[in-house]
Design a protein around this motif. Structure first.
Motif, PDB file in Angstrom:
ATOM      1  N   ALA A 209      -5.325  14.231  26.221  1.00 15.86           N
ATOM      2  CA  ALA A 209      -6.693  14.096  25.710  1.00 15.86           C
ATOM      3  C   ALA A 209      -7.185  15.411  25.113  1.00 15.86           C
ATOM      4  CB  ALA A 209      -7.626  13.648  26.825  1.00 15.86           C
ATOM      5  N   VAL A 210      -7.794  15.308  23.938  1.00 12.91           N
ATOM      6  CA  VAL A 210      -8.386  16.462  23.260  1.00 12.91           C
ATOM      7  C   VAL A 210      -9.802  16.094  22.867  1.00 12.91           C
ATOM      8  CG1 VAL A 210      -8.267  18.018  21.286  1.00 12.91           C
ATOM      9  CG2 VAL A 210      -6.150  17.230  22.381  1.00 12.91           C
TER      10      VAL A 210
ATOM     11  N   LEU B 122     -12.446   9.776  26.977  1.00 14.89           N
ATOM     12  CA  LEU B 122     -11.206  10.485  27.266  1.00 14.89           C
ATOM     13  C   LEU B 122     -10.842  10.404  28.742  1.00 14.89           C
ATOM     14  CD1 LEU B 122     -11.711  13.657  25.035  1.00 14.89           C
ATOM     15  CD2 LEU B 122     -10.192  11.732  24.586  1.00 14.89           C
ATOM     16  N   GLU B 123     -11.847  10.388  29.597  1.00 15.06           N
ATOM     17  CA  GLU B 123     -11.578  10.255  31.034  1.00 15.06           C
ATOM     18  C   GLU B 123     -10.880   8.942  31.348  1.00 15.06           C
ATOM     19  OE1 GLU B 123     -15.423  10.706  32.736  1.00 15.06           O
ATOM     20  OE2 GLU B 123     -15.504  12.887  32.403  1.00 15.06           O
ATOM     21  N   ARG B 124     -11.169   7.894  30.574  1.00 12.17           N
ATOM     22  CA  ARG B 124     -10.501   6.595  30.754  1.00 12.17           C
ATOM     23  C   ARG B 124      -9.136   6.578  30.078  1.00 12.17           C
ATOM     24  NH1 ARG B 124     -15.834   7.045  32.324  1.00 12.17           N
ATOM     25  NH2 ARG B 124     -16.407   5.232  33.590  1.00 12.17           N
TER      26      ARG B 124
ATOM     27  N   PRO C 259      -9.127  19.435  16.062  1.00 16.28           N
ATOM     28  CA  PRO C 259      -8.660  20.711  16.626  1.00 16.28           C
ATOM     29  C   PRO C 259      -7.139  20.736  16.778  1.00 16.28           C
ATOM     30  CG  PRO C 259      -9.527  19.327  18.373  1.00 16.28           C
ATOM     31  CD  PRO C 259      -9.717  18.556  17.094  1.00 16.28           C
ATOM     32  N   LEU C 260      -6.451  20.503  15.667  1.00 15.39           N
ATOM     33  CA  LEU C 260      -4.996  20.407  15.644  1.00 15.39           C
ATOM     34  C   LEU C 260      -4.466  21.169  14.433  1.00 15.39           C
ATOM     35  CD1 LEU C 260      -4.732  16.579  16.368  1.00 15.39           C
ATOM     36  CD2 LEU C 260      -4.336  18.407  18.035  1.00 15.39           C
TER      37      LEU C 260
ATOM     38  N   VAL D 132      -7.723  12.116  20.366  1.00 13.14           N
ATOM     39  CA  VAL D 132      -8.869  12.979  20.061  1.00 13.14           C
ATOM     40  C   VAL D 132     -10.123  12.121  20.020  1.00 13.14           C
ATOM     41  CG1 VAL D 132      -9.877  14.620  18.425  1.00 13.14           C
ATOM     42  CG2 VAL D 132      -7.375  14.470  18.675  1.00 13.14           C
ATOM     43  N   ASP D 133     -11.146  12.532  20.758  1.00 15.91           N
ATOM     44  CA  ASP D 133     -12.399  11.783  20.738  1.00 15.91           C
ATOM     45  C   ASP D 133     -13.568  12.715  21.003  1.00 15.91           C
ATOM     46  OD1 ASP D 133     -12.967   8.613  20.666  1.00 15.91           O
ATOM     47  OD2 ASP D 133     -14.547   9.623  21.806  1.00 15.91           O
ATOM     48  N   LEU D 134     -14.716  12.337  20.452  1.00 12.23           N
ATOM     49  CA  LEU D 134     -15.938  13.122  20.593  1.00 12.23           C
ATOM     50  C   LEU D 134     -16.547  12.994  21.979  1.00 12.23           C
ATOM     51  CD1 LEU D 134     -17.849  14.879  18.818  1.00 12.23           C
ATOM     52  CD2 LEU D 134     -19.099  12.779  18.293  1.00 12.23           C
ATOM     53  N   ARG D 135     -16.324  11.837  22.642  1.00 12.73           N
ATOM     54  CA  ARG D 135     -16.982  11.564  23.914  1.00 12.73           C
ATOM     55  C   ARG D 135     -16.011  11.761  25.081  1.00 12.73           C
ATOM     56  NH1 ARG D 135     -21.471  12.595  22.231  1.00 12.73           N
ATOM     57  NH2 ARG D 135     -22.250  11.944  24.279  1.00 12.73           N
TER      58      ARG D 135
END
Length: 235
Positions: free
Chosen positions: A91-92, A81-83, A100-101, A74-77
Motif C-alpha cells: 500500500a502506498v 488502504l487499510e482494507r 509517488p513512484l 496507490v490510493d488517497l484514502r
C-alpha cells in the motif's frame, strides 16, 4: 440532501467498512475488478510490478494474486488502504495525479473506476504513462460522458442503490475519444470496448438483496461503461 459535495473523496472514509461486504454498495466494483484482471496476462518473469492506481480497498488483489506481480496499490484514502493490505498488496498513500513512484517503474498500470473521479484527467493520464515502462500495459475502466450514463449512474443508480449517493459527479465522466487522445499523447494506443453488468447478477443483487456473484460482460455499446487496454510504445 448531501452532507458533502459530489465526488468528495472523504465519502470513502464513511464507506470504508463496505469494501468487502458481500452484496454491499461496492458489489458492482467487485465484478468490474474481476473483469479488469481478465485483461492482465501473467507476469512471465520475477520482479514484474503492477501499479493499481486508485486501488480503494484492494478489490483487484484476489484476481491477480496468482499472476506473479508485485502488486502496489496507490490510493488517497488511508481507510481504503487499510482494507487492501490484508489482501496481499503493498500500500502506498498518494494521489493519482502525482504518483509517488519512479518513472518507468511499472510493467502494468491499472486504473479501475478512478478516471471518472479525477478533476485533472490530463495530468492523471500523464502520471499513469510516466510510471509505465516502454512496452508496458495499461488497463482501465470508467464511465462514459453521455446522457444515458448520467441517468443510469446518478439519477437511477443512486435511487436503486447501484451507486452510493453523491459518490459521482457527472461533470467528470470521461468520453472515450478524449481518453484515447490523452493516452496517444504519451505513446499509448488505447483500444476501447463497451461493457455492462450481467442482468441475472443485477437482479439477484438489487431485487433479491443477495451477494450476487454477477459479472461484467461485453456490450455492443460503450455509452455507459467501457474498458480500455493499451501498450506504451517501446523505446
Amino acid at each position: 440532501m448531501l452532507s458533502m459535495q459530489r465526488n468528495d473523496p472523504r465519502q470513502y472514509d464513511d464507506l470504508a467498512g463496505e469494501w468487502w461486504r458481500p452484496g454491499g454498495p461496492f458489489e458492482l466494483l467487485h465484478w468490474l475488478a474481476e473483469a479488469r484482471a481478465a485483461l492482465i496476462p501473467p507476469a512471465g518473469a520475477p520482479g514484474r510490478i503492477l501499479v493499481d492506481a486508485g486501488c480503494g480497498g484492494g478489490l483487484l488483489a484476489p484476481h491477480v494474486r496468482g499472476k506473479g506481480y508485485r502488486h502496489i496499490g496507490v490510493d488517497l484514502r488511508r481507510t481504503g488502504l487499510e482494507r487492501a493490505v490484508p489482501r496481499g498488496m503493498t500500500a502506498v498513500n498518494g494521489d493519482v495525479t502525482a504518483l509517488p513512484l519512479a518513472d518507468r517503474s511499472a510493467d502494468v498500470v491499472v486504473a479501475g473506476e478512478i478516471l471518472e473521479h479525477v478533476t485533472d484527467l490530463s495530468g492523471t493520464v500523464a502520471e499513469l504513462c510516466r510510471v509505465l515502462r516502454p512496452g508496458g500495459l495499461v488497463v482501465l475502466d470508467t464511465v462514459n460522458d453521455t446522457r444515458l450514463s448520467r441517468f443510469i449512474t446518478v439519477t437511477l443508480g443512486e435511487r436503486l442503490g447501484i451507486a452510493p449517493v453523491g459518490l459521482h459527479d457527472p461533470a467528470l465522466f470521461v468520453p472515450p475519444r478524449r481518453l484515447v487522445t490523452e493516452f496517444t499523447r504519451h505513446g499509448v494506443e488505447l483500444e476501447i470496448r463497451g461493457v455492462r453488468p450481467s442482468l441475472p447478477g443485477l437482479f439477484r443483487w438489487l431485487v433479491l438483496g443477495r451477494a450476487a456473484g454477477g459479472r461484467i460482460v461485453p456490450s455492443i455499446s460503450a455509452a455507459i461503461l467501457y474498458q480500455g487496454i493499451g501498450r506504451r510504445h517501446a523505446g
